[in-house]
Design a protein around this motif. Sequence first.
Motif, short mmCIF file in Angstrom:
data_model
loop_
_atom_site.label_atom_id
_atom_site.label_comp_id
_atom_site.label_asym_id
_atom_site.label_seq_id
_atom_site.Cartn_x
_atom_site.Cartn_y
_atom_site.Cartn_z
N TRP A 272 -49.51 69.43 -47.77
CA TRP A 272 -50.14 70.74 -47.62
C TRP A 272 -51.12 70.84 -46.45
N VAL A 273 -51.39 69.74 -45.77
CA VAL A 273 -52.27 69.84 -44.60
C VAL A 273 -51.40 69.91 -43.35
N ASN A 274 -51.27 71.07 -42.82
CA ASN A 274 -50.56 71.25 -41.56
C ASN A 274 -51.01 72.57 -40.96
N SER A 275 -50.63 72.79 -39.72
CA SER A 275 -51.16 73.93 -38.99
C SER A 275 -50.82 75.26 -39.66
N THR B 79 -44.25 63.36 -39.71
CA THR B 79 -45.62 62.88 -39.93
C THR B 79 -45.80 61.56 -39.16
N GLY B 80 -47.02 61.32 -38.79
CA GLY B 80 -47.30 60.08 -38.08
C GLY B 80 -48.34 60.23 -37.00
N GLY B 81 -48.39 59.27 -36.11
CA GLY B 81 -49.45 59.19 -35.12
C GLY B 81 -49.45 60.28 -34.07
N GLU B 82 -48.30 60.85 -33.77
CA GLU B 82 -48.25 61.90 -32.75
C GLU B 82 -48.55 63.26 -33.38
N PRO B 83 -49.36 64.05 -32.70
CA PRO B 83 -49.64 65.39 -33.24
C PRO B 83 -48.34 66.17 -33.40
N ALA B 84 -48.22 66.83 -34.52
CA ALA B 84 -47.04 67.67 -34.76
C ALA B 84 -47.51 68.89 -35.53
N ILE B 85 -46.88 70.00 -35.29
CA ILE B 85 -47.34 71.20 -35.98
C ILE B 85 -46.22 71.86 -36.76
N ALA B 86 -46.62 72.58 -37.80
CA ALA B 86 -45.68 73.38 -38.58
C ALA B 86 -45.92 74.84 -38.24
N VAL B 87 -44.86 75.55 -37.93
CA VAL B 87 -44.98 76.98 -37.62
C VAL B 87 -44.08 77.73 -38.58
N ALA C 164 -49.20 71.09 -27.27
CA ALA C 164 -49.40 71.17 -28.72
C ALA C 164 -48.08 71.45 -29.43
N PHE C 165 -47.09 71.89 -28.66
CA PHE C 165 -45.78 72.20 -29.26
C PHE C 165 -44.76 71.10 -29.01
N ARG C 166 -45.25 69.93 -28.64
CA ARG C 166 -44.34 68.84 -28.34
C ARG C 166 -43.46 68.51 -29.56
N ALA C 167 -44.04 68.55 -30.73
CA ALA C 167 -43.28 68.29 -31.97
C ALA C 167 -43.53 69.44 -32.93
N VAL C 168 -42.48 70.15 -33.26
CA VAL C 168 -42.62 71.36 -34.07
C VAL C 168 -41.68 71.33 -35.27
N ALA C 169 -42.20 71.69 -36.43
CA ALA C 169 -41.35 71.93 -37.58
C ALA C 169 -41.40 73.42 -37.87
N LEU C 170 -40.22 74.02 -38.08
CA LEU C 170 -40.19 75.44 -38.44
C LEU C 170 -40.25 75.53 -39.95
N GLY C 171 -41.32 76.12 -40.48
CA GLY C 171 -41.44 76.23 -41.92
C GLY C 171 -42.88 76.11 -42.34
N PRO C 172 -43.14 76.32 -43.62
CA PRO C 172 -44.52 76.36 -44.09
C PRO C 172 -45.17 74.99 -44.23
N SER C 173 -44.42 73.90 -44.10
CA SER C 173 -45.08 72.60 -44.23
C SER C 173 -44.50 71.61 -43.23
N LEU C 174 -45.28 70.57 -42.97
CA LEU C 174 -44.85 69.55 -42.02
C LEU C 174 -44.01 68.53 -42.79
N PRO C 175 -42.74 68.37 -42.42
CA PRO C 175 -41.89 67.46 -43.19
C PRO C 175 -42.22 66.00 -42.90
N ARG C 176 -41.81 65.15 -43.81
CA ARG C 176 -41.99 63.71 -43.71
C ARG C 176 -41.53 63.16 -42.36
N ILE C 177 -40.42 63.67 -41.87
CA ILE C 177 -39.79 63.15 -40.65
C ILE C 177 -40.73 63.27 -39.44
#
Lengths: 660, 411
Positions: free
Chosen positions: A560-563, B171-179, B156-169
Amino acid sequence: MVLSRRVTGLIVLIAGLGVGTSVLAFGKKDKHSLPASQMEESKRALHALNRLTFGPRAGDVQRVLAMGLEKWIDEQLHPEKVDDHAVEARLAPFRTLRMDTREIVENFPSQQVIKAVAEGKQSMPSDAAQRAVYRAQLERYEEKKERKEEPGGSEAATGGDKLSDEQRARRREDRFYADVKAEEMLDLPPDQRFKEILKMSPAEQRGFSNALKGNRRDDFMEGMDSRQRETLMALNNPQQVVTDELVQGNLLRAIYSERQLDEVMMDFWFNHFNVFIGKGADRYLLTSYERDVIRPHGLGKFEELLVATAQSPAMLFYLDNWLSVGPNSDAANGIPKHGPDRNRRRRMARRFPQKQAKGKRNGLNENYGRELMELHTLGVNGGYTQKDVTEVARVFTGWTLKQPKQGGGFTFEERMHEPGDKIVLGHRIKSGGEKEGREVLHLLARNPSTARFICTKLAGRFVSDNPPTSLVDRMSQKFLKKDGDIREVLKAMLESPEFWSLEAYRAKVKTPLEFVVSGVRATGADVGDATPLARQLQSMGMPLYGAQPPTGYSTKADAWVNSSSLLGRMNFALALTGGKLKGVRVDADTNVASHDPPGVLAELENTLLAGDVSKQTHDTIAAKLDDPAITQRKLDDAARAPDVKVITGLLLGSPEFQRR
Amino acid sequence: MSITRRIFLRDSALAVVGTAAIPSFLTRAAFGAAAGARNKRLVVIFQRGAADGLNIVVPHGEQGYYAMRPSINIPRNSVIDLDGFFGLHPAMSPLQALWDQRHLAIIHAAGSPDPTRSHFDAQDFMESGTPGLKATEDGWLNRALHSAFAPAEKSAFRAVALGPSLPRILTGGEPAIAVNNINDFGVGGRNSSSVANTFEAMYANSVDAVLHGTGNETFEAVKMLKSANPAKYAPAPGANYPRGRFGESLKELAQLIKANLGVQVAFADIGGWDHHVNEGSTQGQLANVLREFSQSLGAFWIDLGDLAEDTVVITMSEFGRTARENGNRGTDHGHANVMFVMGGPVKGGKVYGRWPGLDQSQLYEGRDLAVTTDFRRVIGEAVYQHLGNKNLDRVFPTFPNQPGTFLHVLG
């Protein structure tokens, strides 16, 4: 890590009330008491409120301290002792919450029911209001059928993204017509208004119901009783009434029930035994599932809860078990149900093998067998194999439903049941029909893997994302010793130092549901309509009853912690306090006595976060108190009060408020 | 702010929005010397719920297939034949052109070696990239970036997940955002920069490690998005995204890519594949979700235009389904599945991987299609070749993944 700037003030206040750290016991017979903790008493109260409720309301910390923390916990562990009439009154308008499934389906007919009426297999209801709902749906059904039968009709139906100009124009017209009509009828008394609607043609009724939105709808329904309101909405979409009321009930209870731990447990178990509302008949089955299956067992025996879910229409339907047929059962072998004695029927069937009736399929479905062990009891590493999955599926053949789409309940159908003994987890389950399933559930409920799995999950909800092994061990032992008594397991948790450790304090990031409800509770909002809150949950990725996979929702921070979710939270905080959510009223100003900006900030920090706000958050907001956008101050009007709404919104969107 | 402007200026010259339905380079003639690693993009699609690979890429030349699936098979005369043995489900017709243009490759009997038939575990393993190992904390798509070529200033958009949450795939050391939705990716609407700034400062100063990091990434992305305004990139003519979340996700991803926001890896998922009951054949439940899937990918491809040249899309699903249909005209949880790889540098028009067969003796545990290609073999090649990350031992620490073992799906 979070600095307790204001806690000291609170302590003084509490000391004044004469509440010390006196230690009372849980219940009368129980000699245990809360373990020592590094937390101060007020912090303990806040911590307990954060974990055992959907978030403290203004003044809750003081109330708990005045009552005594242990007494309050004991009360929460015995919800039947807590008066909850206020929330019941709020739920009174939602009639489906008190109906059994059959009544729901009758009053708010499903497609299947309408189809049966259209085909003459079922008769129309006699009640005028119900008839109106049926008539409107019948017409919609006929229209759909016609559209399908038109050449190219199905194409138009599937490519239905774009409305034709004609449809658009018609819809505009409908809305205009509905507006005019509604306006005309507003002067009539509510009963008369309702009767006028019943007099319309089905097409008019549907158009009217569909077009009646927002304020106009509220005005129009003003003074009508709940049955009349429901009927009006059902004219357009009867299923939606059922879902809406379920959602309203869920949120209003979470927000207003005094039996908060009971609500938290309901949420926990529903999520554990998740059923997705979007799967067919489950739209109608969840009302009873939540009320009759989950709720009564929240603090009871795990095995009873497990059996209740296994026999619930909602679960039988969701995980397909109602369709699972033993490959060697009478049903699979085409042995007729009626006729001479069973052996003779079998002989006849062997001699004259029938073609299988069309649409009837006979075979095993593993879906429930697998999730029962993986998600409901043992956990994925609980020590079962694929062979066990198949054996359990064989055991549960025949656990099925009578007409689920008409609201029928659980039944055991011997003809679908796989004959013979089965071996589950090394135990021989003697051939015994329905009893076999009971035996397997008993076996699973008492398995140490189950104890560990359930207790890890409970500790994950109540303590931290990765709870200490020592705590889980203690809870698991209690689980096994007390026959899966959940209340006892929770007591063991609350009597453990790990629960009260400083590491546990605000260690949990709120899920969207916890965040939204805690925000509403903290601000003391008056929720007349919970639908906008449900919509917020949807956009934050946690629609109520909307988890499609049987795993339910995660309660861990990383989910639940994400942008996207953080922005959703900040926006919700601003919308809530800014009065942007229709039907949700927050009187932010009445909570505040101060007029000077620093005083207002301090007061809000106290009411919303029990005064425990980090220096960083405090300083950031304090530095902005002169900003006109935040204080509403004009340069020439320094005396004007700061905008309580915006400051409240900022605090609800702060890092601290994301945790519990 | 300076980062934003620089990336935007540098790349804006390349923002050629394709107007023709078929991008010019698709003729293959124009596809010559590879561009630098600068703009390479990897898009990963997850079909959650265990898609039925055997009814998606149908082994219609396999005897056993029709016997094992009496009521749900895809009849020979309905499949879109690919090579005389395999054929696409008819609902996948939106991707037929890509196959014909050799920009779509298929790997059959691919999957994870772990025997689990739990959706949750299998998805987790496919996202962590370490089947069988639960302790792995990050996802392989994040690790793929971690040791890969990085622009001097990371978007900031180097790694993007489309959706309400950041998926497991991711997660990790590199910044990634969910949109979730690019149109309301911001705080407090348009006219409340003061409030947004306060939130930004609050999270920037916070000592809460988890929320602080995510907060910073979020506000950086919000600012970039505001200046690039991707919403102005309407879908290209002919890019007809179907209604639904998945189509919407790919539409927004195309907008982010077209706005030159520096997307290097992206992720989107589509659920609804778990058909234990009434799966259907050429029509029905599987056909419906497959149509949405194919239409969305087809539209995405057209929408990207020339930008598709530097884009590789890989699809995966946690496991396949039983070779035989079950008692309810559906299928239960199985093992191997099918993967699609599409994109500019893909050597498509071919089904890769060794086909293990459907005879009883050839089935995994006597019931499922066997895995002959580890999914990491396929991904590894894309990470190595396309993203230019040669450190595969760090991306897939438990899997020996040498260039010599690649299937050579990418050219």
